[in-house]
Design a protein around this motif. Structure first.
Motif, PDB file in Angstrom:
ATOM      1  N   GLY A  59       0.846  -1.310   0.003  1.00  0.00           N
ATOM      2  CA  GLY A  59       0.073  -0.159  -0.156  1.00  0.00           C
ATOM      3  C   GLY A  59       0.993   1.235   0.004  1.00  0.00           C
ATOM      4  O   GLY A  59       2.021   1.253   0.388  1.00  0.00           O
ATOM      5  N   ARG A  60       0.440   2.114  -0.457  1.00  0.00           N
ATOM      6  CA  ARG A  60       1.017   3.761  -0.547  1.00  0.00           C
ATOM      7  C   ARG A  60       1.755   3.780   0.756  1.00  0.00           C
ATOM      8  O   ARG A  60       2.661   4.646   0.938  1.00  0.00           O
ATOM      9  CB  ARG A  60       0.199   4.720  -1.249  1.00  0.00           C
ATOM     10  CG  ARG A  60       0.815   6.058  -1.342  1.00  0.00           C
ATOM     11  CD  ARG A  60       0.197   6.892  -2.467  1.00  0.00           C
ATOM     12  NE  ARG A  60       0.817   8.294  -2.634  1.00  0.00           N
ATOM     13  CZ  ARG A  60       1.783   8.444  -3.576  1.00  0.00           C
ATOM     14  NH1 ARG A  60       1.925   7.664  -4.217  1.00  0.00           N
ATOM     15  NH2 ARG A  60       2.361   9.500  -3.531  1.00  0.00           N
ATOM     16  N   GLN A  61       0.911   3.825   1.894  1.00  0.00           N
ATOM     17  CA  GLN A  61       1.340   4.334   3.113  1.00  0.00           C
ATOM     18  C   GLN A  61       2.428   3.482   3.436  1.00  0.00           C
ATOM     19  O   GLN A  61       3.413   4.464   4.088  1.00  0.00           O
ATOM     20  CB  GLN A  61       0.175   4.091   3.878  1.00  0.00           C
ATOM     21  CG  GLN A  61       0.083   5.072   5.243  1.00  0.00           C
ATOM     22  CD  GLN A  61       0.515   6.588   4.905  1.00  0.00           C
ATOM     23  OE1 GLN A  61      -0.086   6.958   3.915  1.00  0.00           O
ATOM     24  NE2 GLN A  61       1.384   7.142   5.469  1.00  0.00           N
ATOM     25  N   ASP A  62       2.883   2.337   3.331  1.00  0.00           N
ATOM     26  CA  ASP A  62       4.005   1.772   3.612  1.00  0.00           C
ATOM     27  C   ASP A  62       5.213   2.349   2.691  1.00  0.00           C
ATOM     28  O   ASP A  62       6.349   2.529   3.302  1.00  0.00           O
ATOM     29  CB  ASP A  62       3.725   0.274   2.785  1.00  0.00           C
ATOM     30  CG  ASP A  62       3.691  -0.790   4.177  1.00  0.00           C
ATOM     31  OD1 ASP A  62       3.136  -0.487   5.032  1.00  0.00           O
ATOM     32  OD2 ASP A  62       4.094  -2.017   3.774  1.00  0.00           O
ATOM     33  N   ALA A  63       4.742   2.638   1.465  1.00  0.00           N
ATOM     34  CA  ALA A  63       6.269   3.277   0.898  1.00  0.00           C
ATOM     35  C   ALA A  63       6.758   4.695   1.220  1.00  0.00           C
ATOM     36  O   ALA A  63       7.700   4.905   1.503  1.00  0.00           O
ATOM     37  CB  ALA A  63       5.690   3.569  -0.846  1.00  0.00           C
ATOM     38  N   VAL A  64       5.500   5.392   1.793  1.00  0.00           N
ATOM     39  CA  VAL A  64       5.635   6.864   2.359  1.00  0.00           C
ATOM     40  C   VAL A  64       6.549   6.543   3.509  1.00  0.00           C
ATOM     41  O   VAL A  64       7.547   7.300   3.869  1.00  0.00           O
ATOM     42  CB  VAL A  64       4.290   7.414   2.617  1.00  0.00           C
ATOM     43  CG1 VAL A  64       4.440   8.441   3.709  1.00  0.00           C
ATOM     44  CG2 VAL A  64       3.504   7.888   1.425  1.00  0.00           C
ATOM     45  N   GLN A  65       6.205   5.645   4.467  1.00  0.00           N
ATOM     46  CA  GLN A  65       6.682   5.217   5.812  1.00  0.00           C
ATOM     47  C   GLN A  65       8.321   4.891   5.623  1.00  0.00           C
ATOM     48  O   GLN A  65       9.038   5.463   6.147  1.00  0.00           O
ATOM     49  CB  GLN A  65       5.744   4.295   6.381  1.00  0.00           C
ATOM     50  CG  GLN A  65       6.072   4.166   8.035  1.00  0.00           C
ATOM     51  CD  GLN A  65       5.775   5.729   8.341  1.00  0.00           C
ATOM     52  OE1 GLN A  65       4.988   6.274   8.118  1.00  0.00           O
ATOM     53  NE2 GLN A  65       6.590   6.330   9.342  1.00  0.00           N
ATOM     54  N   GLN A  66       8.440   4.002   4.794  1.00  0.00           N
ATOM     55  CA  GLN A  66       9.784   3.652   4.261  1.00  0.00           C
ATOM     56  C   GLN A  66      10.863   4.665   3.897  1.00  0.00           C
ATOM     57  O   GLN A  66      11.836   5.108   4.314  1.00  0.00           O
ATOM     58  CB  GLN A  66       9.935   2.551   3.366  1.00  0.00           C
ATOM     59  CG  GLN A  66       9.352   1.098   3.779  1.00  0.00           C
ATOM     60  CD  GLN A  66       9.762  -0.142   2.777  1.00  0.00           C
ATOM     61  OE1 GLN A  66      10.807   0.048   1.866  1.00  0.00           O
ATOM     62  NE2 GLN A  66       8.944  -0.884   2.607  1.00  0.00           N
ATOM     63  N   GLU A 181       6.981  13.285  -3.940  1.00  0.00           N
ATOM     64  CA  GLU A 181       5.739  13.471  -3.531  1.00  0.00           C
ATOM     65  C   GLU A 181       5.550  12.463  -2.253  1.00  0.00           C
ATOM     66  O   GLU A 181       5.016  12.662  -1.138  1.00  0.00           O
ATOM     67  CB  GLU A 181       4.756  12.713  -4.626  1.00  0.00           C
ATOM     68  CG  GLU A 181       4.212  13.672  -5.366  1.00  0.00           C
ATOM     69  CD  GLU A 181       3.480  13.056  -6.545  1.00  0.00           C
ATOM     70  OE1 GLU A 181       2.629  11.894  -6.317  1.00  0.00           O
ATOM     71  OE2 GLU A 181       3.317  13.576  -7.881  1.00  0.00           O
ATOM     72  N   LEU A 182       6.359  11.246  -2.266  1.00  0.00           N
ATOM     73  CA  LEU A 182       6.211  10.326  -1.020  1.00  0.00           C
ATOM     74  C   LEU A 182       6.946  11.213   0.208  1.00  0.00           C
ATOM     75  O   LEU A 182       6.193  10.918   1.380  1.00  0.00           O
ATOM     76  CB  LEU A 182       7.028   9.086  -1.254  1.00  0.00           C
ATOM     77  CG  LEU A 182       6.599   8.086  -2.469  1.00  0.00           C
ATOM     78  CD1 LEU A 182       7.352   6.890  -2.779  1.00  0.00           C
ATOM     79  CD2 LEU A 182       5.292   7.644  -1.979  1.00  0.00           C
ATOM     80  N   LEU A 187       6.066  13.882   5.388  1.00  0.00           N
ATOM     81  CA  LEU A 187       6.014  15.303   6.384  1.00  0.00           C
ATOM     82  C   LEU A 187       4.636  15.922   6.531  1.00  0.00           C
ATOM     83  O   LEU A 187       4.693  16.542   7.453  1.00  0.00           O
ATOM     84  CB  LEU A 187       6.995  16.323   5.593  1.00  0.00           C
ATOM     85  CG  LEU A 187       8.481  15.926   5.351  1.00  0.00           C
ATOM     86  CD1 LEU A 187       9.089  17.005   4.530  1.00  0.00           C
ATOM     87  CD2 LEU A 187       8.966  15.980   6.838  1.00  0.00           C
ATOM     88  N   GLY A 188       3.915  15.332   5.896  1.00  0.00           N
ATOM     89  CA  GLY A 188       2.358  15.836   6.182  1.00  0.00           C
ATOM     90  C   GLY A 188       2.218  17.425   5.413  1.00  0.00           C
ATOM     91  O   GLY A 188       1.399  18.307   5.719  1.00  0.00           O
ATOM     92  N   LEU A 189       3.005  17.238   4.008  1.00  0.00           N
ATOM     93  CA  LEU A 189       2.619  18.643   3.255  1.00  0.00           C
ATOM     94  C   LEU A 189       1.763  18.259   2.046  1.00  0.00           C
ATOM     95  O   LEU A 189       1.741  17.171   2.042  1.00  0.00           O
ATOM     96  CB  LEU A 189       4.058  18.982   2.969  1.00  0.00           C
ATOM     97  CG  LEU A 189       5.224  19.469   3.848  1.00  0.00           C
ATOM     98  CD1 LEU A 189       6.629  19.766   3.364  1.00  0.00           C
ATOM     99  CD2 LEU A 189       4.891  20.427   4.728  1.00  0.00           C
ATOM    100  N   GLY A 190       1.237  19.339   1.325  1.00  0.00           N
ATOM    101  CA  GLY A 190       0.573  18.858   0.272  1.00  0.00           C
ATOM    102  C   GLY A 190       1.343  18.327  -0.722  1.00  0.00           C
ATOM    103  O   GLY A 190       2.670  18.640  -0.906  1.00  0.00           O
ATOM    104  N   PRO A 191       0.752  17.513  -1.549  1.00  0.00           N
ATOM    105  CA  PRO A 191       1.634  16.665  -2.500  1.00  0.00           C
ATOM    106  C   PRO A 191       2.302  17.472  -3.518  1.00  0.00           C
ATOM    107  O   PRO A 191       3.353  17.068  -4.139  1.00  0.00           O
ATOM    108  CB  PRO A 191       0.636  15.740  -3.372  1.00  0.00           C
ATOM    109  CG  PRO A 191      -0.807  16.420  -2.948  1.00  0.00           C
ATOM    110  CD  PRO A 191      -0.727  17.371  -1.623  1.00  0.00           C
ATOM    111  N   THR A 192       1.927  18.380  -3.870  1.00  0.00           N
ATOM    112  CA  THR A 192       2.546  19.738  -4.763  1.00  0.00           C
ATOM    113  C   THR A 192       3.535  20.759  -4.127  1.00  0.00           C
ATOM    114  O   THR A 192       4.180  21.674  -4.666  1.00  0.00           O
ATOM    115  CB  THR A 192       1.642  20.156  -5.616  1.00  0.00           C
ATOM    116  OG1 THR A 192       0.678  21.113  -4.757  1.00  0.00           O
ATOM    117  CG2 THR A 192       0.529  19.171  -6.360  1.00  0.00           C
TER     118      THR A 192
END
Ligand SMILES: O=C(O)CCC(=O)C(=O)O
Ligand SMILES: [Fe+2]
Length: 350
Positions: A59-66, A181-182, A187-192
């Motif tokens: 899942g995307r959240q896993d990638a973000v976390q790594q 983007e990840l 960090l909790g910032l907007g994707p852009t």
């Protein structure tokens, strides 16, 4: 090219004289405290290795976390299954090596001593004339974004250089957007958040380190943090990249078709110190040519760099003041302090 500039190119470019050098010239000997010496440097076996296929399978959240954890703990990681075409990666390394292998006359056409040129081959740093010690490297550097604005300035030889490096730049540029983007999400910032202002200057920079008569005394690149936002580095199969971590040097193992992702000073400022920009260097060796290809993402010169407002609150006050990126670059170059010290003038003192 004038005869004087041609002579200068032949005298200065390592690749034109280093194969005949038996001894390391005096002006390439680093001071004792920054020499690599003869200690064996082990590979960093804890360096995060992110396989984007596996990371996204959870899942995307896993990638973000790594990615977030790697950026917080190390500020550097390797990435595989990154989506950049493997044959293209191999071909880009090949064409860059072919460039450095060309006869002197062909390389001299791209040689320049003007640091403002948008495409140039030079040696050591931008400030060869004034630097105390020269670096054991030649560097080919050019802008590549937006690509069609710069393509005509790139080397004309090897003939396929433009085609190959254009494809590579577009694909690595795309990878950089996906990784950024990840990081934003983590960090909790907007994707852009990392829009054109923070990523609009993209450089292709190829380092060539010929065999060195005394690798214990010389350096390809001294200890530094990257001045930019983020770096995507491709190594060939010869090791030489080292990370300074907890007071010791550790090698970053060359892995086929992997990018070494390195956060620059600007990522540290924007994240208000939540992410770190790691210190690293490039050492040489006495037997093999080594080539590394850096794809460097930089803010535009006038862009304002500051800790992201979304990360600032009463318990998390800003650690850095706002500044224009060009102001930072001036300090980085003038102070010749390429480590944490480069950020000193921008820190808000308690
Ligand atoms: O050659 C390498 O592996 C390191 C290159 C590097 O750190 C840089 O170009 O900033
Ligand atoms: Fe670097």
């Amino acid at each position: 090219m004038t005869p004087t500039l041609y002579k200068s190119a032949m005298e200065k470019l390592l690749s034109s004289w280093s194969s005949a050098a038996i001894y390391l010239p005096e002006n390439y000997v680093f001071p004792v405290q920054s020499r690599p010496g003869d200690a064996t440097v082990p590979f960093c076996n804890t360096l995060p290795m992110i396989d984007l296929n596996t990371a996204f399978a959870g899942g995307r959240q896993d990638a973000v976390q790594q990615v977030l954890e790697a950026c917080q703990d190390f500020g550097v990681f390797q990435v595989i299954n990154h989506g950049v075409d493997e044959d293209l990666v191999i071909d880009t390394m090949r064409v860059v090596k072919e460039f450095f292998d060309m006869p002197n006359e062909d390389k001299a056409n791209v040689y320049s001593e003007d640091p403002n040129k948008k495409c140039r081959l030079y040696t050591s740093t931008y400030d060869y004339e004034n630097e105390k010690v020269h670096l054991w490297r030649d560097n080919l550097r050019h802008h590549c974004h937006p690509i069609d604005e710069f393509l005509h300035l790139w080397p004309q030889k090897p003939a396929r250089y433009g085609d190959v490096v254009k494809k590579y730049s577009l694909q690595v540029g795309d990878l950089s957007s996906r990784i950024l983007e990840l990081i934003c999400e983590g960090l909790g910032l907007g994707p852009t958040y990392f829009g054109d202002g923070l990523t609009g200057v993209q450089l292709f920079s190829a380092n060539h380190y010929p065999p060195c008569p005394n690798p214990n005394l010389a350096l390809g690149l001294p200890k530094h943090c990257d001045a930019n936002l983020i770096t995507f580095l491709l190594q060939d199969d010869i090791s030489g990249l080292q990370l300074y971590r907890n007071g010791e040097w550790l090698g970053i193992e060359p892995i086929p078709n992997a990018f070494v992702v390195i956060l620059g000073h600007q990522a540290q400022v924007i994240s208000n110190g939540k992410l770190t920009s790691p210190e690293h260097r490039a050492v040489t060796n006495s037997t093999d040519h080594r080539t590394s290809i850096v794809y460097s993402i930089n803010p535009k010169p006038d862009s304002i760099i500051e800790p992201a407002k979304a990360l600032i609150n009463d318990s998390n006050p800003p650690l850095y003041r706002a500044f224009q990126f060009k102001e930072f670059l001036k300090t980085y170059e003038v102070k010749k302090d390429y480590n944490e010290g480069a950020l000193e003038d921008f820190k808000i003192k308690a």
